[in-house]
Scaffold this motif. Sequence first.
Motif, PDB file in Angstrom:
ATOM      1  N   VAL A  46       0.837  -1.208   0.000  1.00  0.00           N
ATOM      2  CA  VAL A  46       0.000   0.000   0.000  1.00  0.00           C
ATOM      3  C   VAL A  46       0.867   1.251   0.000  1.00  0.00           C
ATOM      4  O   VAL A  46       0.526   2.250  -0.622  1.00  0.00           O
ATOM      5  CB  VAL A  46      -0.971  -0.004   1.209  1.00  0.00           C
ATOM      6  CG1 VAL A  46      -1.649   1.334   1.376  1.00  0.00           C
ATOM      7  CG2 VAL A  46      -2.009  -1.100   1.037  1.00  0.00           C
ATOM      8  N   SER A  57      -5.319  -1.213  -2.577  1.00  0.00           N
ATOM      9  CA  SER A  57      -5.330  -0.895  -1.144  1.00  0.00           C
ATOM     10  C   SER A  57      -6.381  -1.716  -0.405  1.00  0.00           C
ATOM     11  O   SER A  57      -6.123  -2.234   0.683  1.00  0.00           O
ATOM     12  CB  SER A  57      -5.584   0.593  -0.918  1.00  0.00           C
ATOM     13  OG  SER A  57      -4.503   1.353  -1.369  1.00  0.00           O
ATOM     14  N   SER A  58      -7.557  -1.827  -0.994  1.00  0.00           N
ATOM     15  CA  SER A  58      -8.630  -2.593  -0.339  1.00  0.00           C
ATOM     16  C   SER A  58      -8.282  -4.070  -0.251  1.00  0.00           C
ATOM     17  O   SER A  58      -8.533  -4.708   0.779  1.00  0.00           O
ATOM     18  CB  SER A  58      -9.948  -2.420  -1.097  1.00  0.00           C
ATOM     19  OG  SER A  58     -10.371  -1.085  -1.027  1.00  0.00           O
ATOM     20  N   ALA A  61      -5.642  -4.455   2.425  1.00  0.00           N
ATOM     21  CA  ALA A  61      -6.261  -4.261   3.736  1.00  0.00           C
ATOM     22  C   ALA A  61      -7.063  -5.499   4.138  1.00  0.00           C
ATOM     23  O   ALA A  61      -7.060  -5.901   5.307  1.00  0.00           O
ATOM     24  CB  ALA A  61      -7.140  -3.021   3.729  1.00  0.00           C
ATOM     25  N   THR A 139      -9.218   1.190   6.326  1.00  0.00           N
ATOM     26  CA  THR A 139      -8.613   1.385   5.006  1.00  0.00           C
ATOM     27  C   THR A 139      -9.571   0.941   3.908  1.00  0.00           C
ATOM     28  O   THR A 139      -9.683   1.601   2.871  1.00  0.00           O
ATOM     29  CB  THR A 139      -7.286   0.602   4.905  1.00  0.00           C
ATOM     30  OG1 THR A 139      -6.402   1.069   5.912  1.00  0.00           O
ATOM     31  CG2 THR A 139      -6.650   0.776   3.542  1.00  0.00           C
ATOM     32  N   GLY A 143     -10.314   4.144   2.097  1.00  0.00           N
ATOM     33  CA  GLY A 143      -9.162   4.101   1.203  1.00  0.00           C
ATOM     34  C   GLY A 143      -9.283   4.944  -0.049  1.00  0.00           C
ATOM     35  O   GLY A 143      -8.288   5.241  -0.694  1.00  0.00           O
ATOM     36  N   ASP A 149      -5.183   5.825   2.968  1.00  0.00           N
ATOM     37  CA  ASP A 149      -4.803   4.415   3.022  1.00  0.00           C
ATOM     38  C   ASP A 149      -3.366   4.247   3.499  1.00  0.00           C
ATOM     39  O   ASP A 149      -3.062   3.357   4.283  1.00  0.00           O
ATOM     40  CB  ASP A 149      -5.025   3.725   1.676  1.00  0.00           C
ATOM     41  CG  ASP A 149      -4.300   4.383   0.515  1.00  0.00           C
ATOM     42  OD1 ASP A 149      -3.820   5.518   0.671  1.00  0.00           O
ATOM     43  OD2 ASP A 149      -4.240   3.763  -0.554  1.00  0.00           O
ATOM     44  N   LEU A 152      -3.209   4.937   7.282  1.00  0.00           N
ATOM     45  CA  LEU A 152      -3.793   3.853   8.068  1.00  0.00           C
ATOM     46  C   LEU A 152      -2.946   2.581   8.040  1.00  0.00           C
ATOM     47  O   LEU A 152      -2.894   1.836   9.021  1.00  0.00           O
ATOM     48  CB  LEU A 152      -5.205   3.545   7.576  1.00  0.00           C
ATOM     49  CG  LEU A 152      -6.256   4.619   7.861  1.00  0.00           C
ATOM     50  CD1 LEU A 152      -7.536   4.332   7.101  1.00  0.00           C
ATOM     51  CD2 LEU A 152      -6.524   4.724   9.355  1.00  0.00           C
ATOM     52  N   MET A 153      -2.284   2.323   6.933  1.00  0.00           N
ATOM     53  CA  MET A 153      -1.505   1.079   6.803  1.00  0.00           C
ATOM     54  C   MET A 153      -0.065   1.223   7.309  1.00  0.00           C
ATOM     55  O   MET A 153       0.576   0.213   7.607  1.00  0.00           O
ATOM     56  CB  MET A 153      -1.504   0.607   5.351  1.00  0.00           C
ATOM     57  CG  MET A 153      -2.859   0.162   4.822  1.00  0.00           C
ATOM     58  SD  MET A 153      -3.546  -1.287   5.623  1.00  0.00           S
ATOM     59  CE  MET A 153      -2.711  -2.591   4.737  1.00  0.00           C
TER      60      MET A 153
END
Length: 189
Positions: A46, A57-58, A61, A139, A143, A149, A152-153
């Motif tokens: 990510v 990203s999804s 996550a 995320t 995201g 994103d 958060l990651m």
Amino acid sequence: MTTALKETLSNISHSCEGNHVNIGEVADSIEAPAFGILLLLPALIVILPISIIPGVSSLCAAVAVFTGCHILFGREALWLPERIRNIYFNGDRMALVLGKMNTVAKKMDRFSKPRFTFMTNGFAGKLASATVIILASATIILGFIPLVDIALMLPIVFFGLGSYTRDGLITGIGWLVLAMSAGGVGFFI
């Protein structure tokens, strides 16, 4: 003693070689105590520019949520539904992405070592896993907002590396990064 991150990435990369590799083959190349690597890799992806591709990203996550649940509930072996195990992807491309992570892995290997393990075991480890699940779920939901994103990651990178290497100092840095990221995400939202 944990295996060096660079060596583990190399093993995963070798299992990805070929045009059509299924997720089950890659998952089987990761040993059970190394669930932290399954937090670290998606979080690193990510942060890389590849996450600009919609859905990356999804997906990453979702892998982090799944892995966080495994760690939180104390599973010893990675369980994947048969439908997911049989999903095929271009292994050569994945091996290329993992190869690009080798420079970062070398630096992480020099810094990380088992210390302050109380921050990676027991309640502290479960708390970090629950936090990973919350961050990765956020995320998936948020995201689409630029840079959220990554914010958060980023703590998940430290939680994953800390869990993998049993390094409580790195896990502690993850908590600090989380506090800074929470402030940054709050500013953008």
